[in-house]
Design a protein around this motif. Sequence first.
Motif, PDB file in Angstrom:
ATOM      1  N   LEU A 287      34.158  49.959  48.297  1.00  0.00           N
ATOM      2  CA  LEU A 287      32.971  49.105  48.266  1.00  0.00           C
ATOM      3  C   LEU A 287      33.352  47.645  48.454  1.00  0.00           C
ATOM      4  N   LEU A 288      34.373  47.168  47.754  1.00  0.00           N
ATOM      5  CA  LEU A 288      34.811  45.782  47.911  1.00  0.00           C
ATOM      6  C   LEU A 288      35.188  45.503  49.365  1.00  0.00           C
ATOM      7  N   ALA A 289      35.881  46.455  49.999  1.00  0.00           N
ATOM      8  CA  ALA A 289      36.323  46.264  51.380  1.00  0.00           C
ATOM      9  C   ALA A 289      35.153  46.272  52.359  1.00  0.00           C
ATOM     10  N   VAL A 290      34.177  47.141  52.133  1.00  0.00           N
ATOM     11  CA  VAL A 290      32.993  47.181  53.000  1.00  0.00           C
ATOM     12  C   VAL A 290      32.180  45.901  52.836  1.00  0.00           C
ATOM     13  N   ALA A 291      32.051  45.431  51.610  1.00  0.00           N
ATOM     14  CA  ALA A 291      31.225  44.250  51.337  1.00  0.00           C
ATOM     15  C   ALA A 291      31.748  43.003  52.032  1.00  0.00           C
TER      16      ALA A 291
ATOM     17  N   LYS B 291      55.685  49.017  32.887  1.00  0.00           N
ATOM     18  CA  LYS B 291      55.778  48.736  34.318  1.00  0.00           C
ATOM     19  C   LYS B 291      54.413  48.902  34.980  1.00  0.00           C
ATOM     20  N   ALA B 292      53.665  49.913  34.566  1.00  0.00           N
ATOM     21  CA  ALA B 292      52.325  50.110  35.122  1.00  0.00           C
ATOM     22  C   ALA B 292      51.435  48.912  34.817  1.00  0.00           C
ATOM     23  N   LYS B 293      51.514  48.388  33.605  1.00  0.00           N
ATOM     24  CA  LYS B 293      50.730  47.207  33.232  1.00  0.00           C
ATOM     25  C   LYS B 293      51.138  46.007  34.079  1.00  0.00           C
ATOM     26  N   GLU B 294      52.426  45.861  34.326  1.00  0.00           N
ATOM     27  CA  GLU B 294      52.920  44.749  35.143  1.00  0.00           C
ATOM     28  C   GLU B 294      52.393  44.830  36.569  1.00  0.00           C
ATOM     29  N   GLN B 295      52.449  46.029  37.147  1.00  0.00           N
ATOM     30  CA  GLN B 295      51.981  46.195  38.527  1.00  0.00           C
ATOM     31  C   GLN B 295      50.460  46.106  38.614  1.00  0.00           C
ATOM     32  N   ALA B 296      49.764  46.561  37.590  1.00  0.00           N
ATOM     33  CA  ALA B 296      48.311  46.406  37.567  1.00  0.00           C
ATOM     34  C   ALA B 296      47.932  44.936  37.572  1.00  0.00           C
ATOM     35  N   TRP B 297      48.607  44.154  36.752  1.00  0.00           N
ATOM     36  CA  TRP B 297      48.337  42.719  36.687  1.00  0.00           C
ATOM     37  C   TRP B 297      48.565  42.063  38.046  1.00  0.00           C
ATOM     38  N   GLU B 298      49.636  42.438  38.730  1.00  0.00           N
ATOM     39  CA  GLU B 298      49.938  41.844  40.031  1.00  0.00           C
ATOM     40  C   GLU B 298      48.828  42.147  41.041  1.00  0.00           C
ATOM     41  N   LEU B 299      48.345  43.391  41.054  1.00  0.00           N
ATOM     42  CA  LEU B 299      47.269  43.762  41.973  1.00  0.00           C
ATOM     43  C   LEU B 299      45.960  43.093  41.584  1.00  0.00           C
ATOM     44  N   GLU B 300      45.681  43.015  40.306  1.00  0.00           N
ATOM     45  CA  GLU B 300      44.459  42.350  39.837  1.00  0.00           C
ATOM     46  C   GLU B 300      44.414  40.896  40.262  1.00  0.00           C
ATOM     47  N   GLN B 301      45.550  40.207  40.177  1.00  0.00           N
ATOM     48  CA  GLN B 301      45.586  38.800  40.571  1.00  0.00           C
ATOM     49  C   GLN B 301      45.280  38.635  42.051  1.00  0.00           C
ATOM     50  N   ALA B 302      45.754  39.574  42.870  1.00  0.00           N
ATOM     51  CA  ALA B 302      45.467  39.514  44.306  1.00  0.00           C
ATOM     52  C   ALA B 302      43.981  39.711  44.573  1.00  0.00           C
ATOM     53  N   LEU B 303      43.351  40.676  43.886  1.00  0.00           N
ATOM     54  CA  LEU B 303      41.938  40.963  44.115  1.00  0.00           C
ATOM     55  C   LEU B 303      41.030  39.861  43.579  1.00  0.00           C
ATOM     56  N   ARG B 304      41.511  39.097  42.609  1.00  0.00           N
ATOM     57  CA  ARG B 304      40.707  38.032  42.019  1.00  0.00           C
ATOM     58  C   ARG B 304      40.963  36.671  42.654  1.00  0.00           C
TER      59      ARG B 304
ATOM     60  N   LEU C 182      27.168  41.534  41.565  1.00  0.00           N
ATOM     61  CA  LEU C 182      27.749  42.831  41.227  1.00  0.00           C
ATOM     62  C   LEU C 182      29.134  43.000  41.862  1.00  0.00           C
ATOM     63  N   ILE C 183      29.274  42.553  43.108  1.00  0.00           N
ATOM     64  CA  ILE C 183      30.577  42.628  43.777  1.00  0.00           C
ATOM     65  C   ILE C 183      31.583  41.736  43.065  1.00  0.00           C
ATOM     66  N   GLN C 184      31.148  40.560  42.664  1.00  0.00           N
ATOM     67  CA  GLN C 184      32.032  39.656  41.933  1.00  0.00           C
ATOM     68  C   GLN C 184      32.467  40.284  40.607  1.00  0.00           C
ATOM     69  N   TRP C 185      31.534  40.909  39.905  1.00  0.00           N
ATOM     70  CA  TRP C 185      31.876  41.592  38.649  1.00  0.00           C
ATOM     71  C   TRP C 185      32.904  42.691  38.895  1.00  0.00           C
ATOM     72  N   LEU C 186      32.701  43.446  39.978  1.00  0.00           N
ATOM     73  CA  LEU C 186      33.605  44.546  40.301  1.00  0.00           C
ATOM     74  C   LEU C 186      35.011  44.026  40.623  1.00  0.00           C
ATOM     75  N   ARG C 187      35.088  42.943  41.356  1.00  0.00           N
ATOM     76  CA  ARG C 187      36.390  42.363  41.715  1.00  0.00           C
ATOM     77  C   ARG C 187      37.228  42.025  40.491  1.00  0.00           C
TER      78      ARG C 187
ATOM     79  N   TRP D 179      44.179  40.270  51.053  1.00  0.00           N
ATOM     80  CA  TRP D 179      44.914  41.299  50.320  1.00  0.00           C
ATOM     81  C   TRP D 179      44.248  42.663  50.464  1.00  0.00           C
ATOM     82  N   LEU D 180      42.935  42.710  50.552  1.00  0.00           N
ATOM     83  CA  LEU D 180      42.263  43.983  50.803  1.00  0.00           C
ATOM     84  C   LEU D 180      42.670  44.554  52.159  1.00  0.00           C
ATOM     85  N   LYS D 181      42.814  43.687  53.159  1.00  0.00           N
ATOM     86  CA  LYS D 181      43.282  44.152  54.467  1.00  0.00           C
ATOM     87  C   LYS D 181      44.656  44.788  54.357  1.00  0.00           C
TER      88      LYS D 181
END
Length: 267
Positions: free
Chosen positions: A70-74, A131-144, A98-103, A151-153
């Motif tokens: 959805l984020l990528a389509v939007a 390690k999972a928490k660390e990698q989640a944080w890294e991806l979250e920062q990119a999406l935000r 809503l998209i901003q909330w999802l991001r 980064w979605l591309k």
Amino acid sequence: MATYAVGDIQGCYDPLRRLLDKLSFDPQRDRLWVVGDMVNRGPQSLATLRYLRGLGDHCVAVLGNHDLHLLAVACGVRQAKDKDTLAELLAAPDADELIQWLRFRPMLHHDEQRQVTMVHAGIPPVWTVAKAKEQAWELEQALRSPDYVYWLKKIFKRSKPRPWDDELKLKKRLRLTAAYFTQMRFCNAWGELDLDSKGATAGVGYAPWFSFTQSPCYHEQIIFGHWAALNGTSKLANIHAIDTGCVWGKSLTAINVDSWQRTYVSA
């Protein structure tokens, strides 16, 4: 106060509300954990996101593959698919909010007090929870970030399966991290994914991500969705599968995170 984790909703708003009524869920007192795939394929993605967003701090929702789609389509990174049911949501007057909330939803939720981790698809056998928490944080920062479209591309760029390597470049690391958290079912002991097998049988050399006894996460309490073919069971007491195929006409499941009691409603 009770805390419930609910399986893949996928726009099935009416079954969600029936399930919460069955639980006597009090949005002023109780907390709802959502295992991702909040939207798509079901008929009421807009109502679902509005409701979950309206719960405020009483809702913790991690992102699934349909949410990332959805984020990528939007933002024009991906084209809508024939089976998508996102048009009403994307045309809504509050779509941007809503998209901003999802991001800004997390990729992973870890409850330190309970020692329970929730992700959409799983945690690869080569990672610890830390390690999972660390990698989640890294991806979250990119999406935000302001560069989230870029980064979605990169996340949605097709690539050959590869094992995890801490030395991967950032874009490849984020792509593989997103695949682990939102697409994984089968992998090998080195974290190389089999994304072609979607039922209950893996390709040669692969197995369910939670089946590797040498994994540092093997004895952790983990809640996940994504895999309706498991019909709500991993056959392991500490690995809690809660996607029971509501969008496919089966049922929607909630699990009490303290007692591990399950509650179902039919689709």
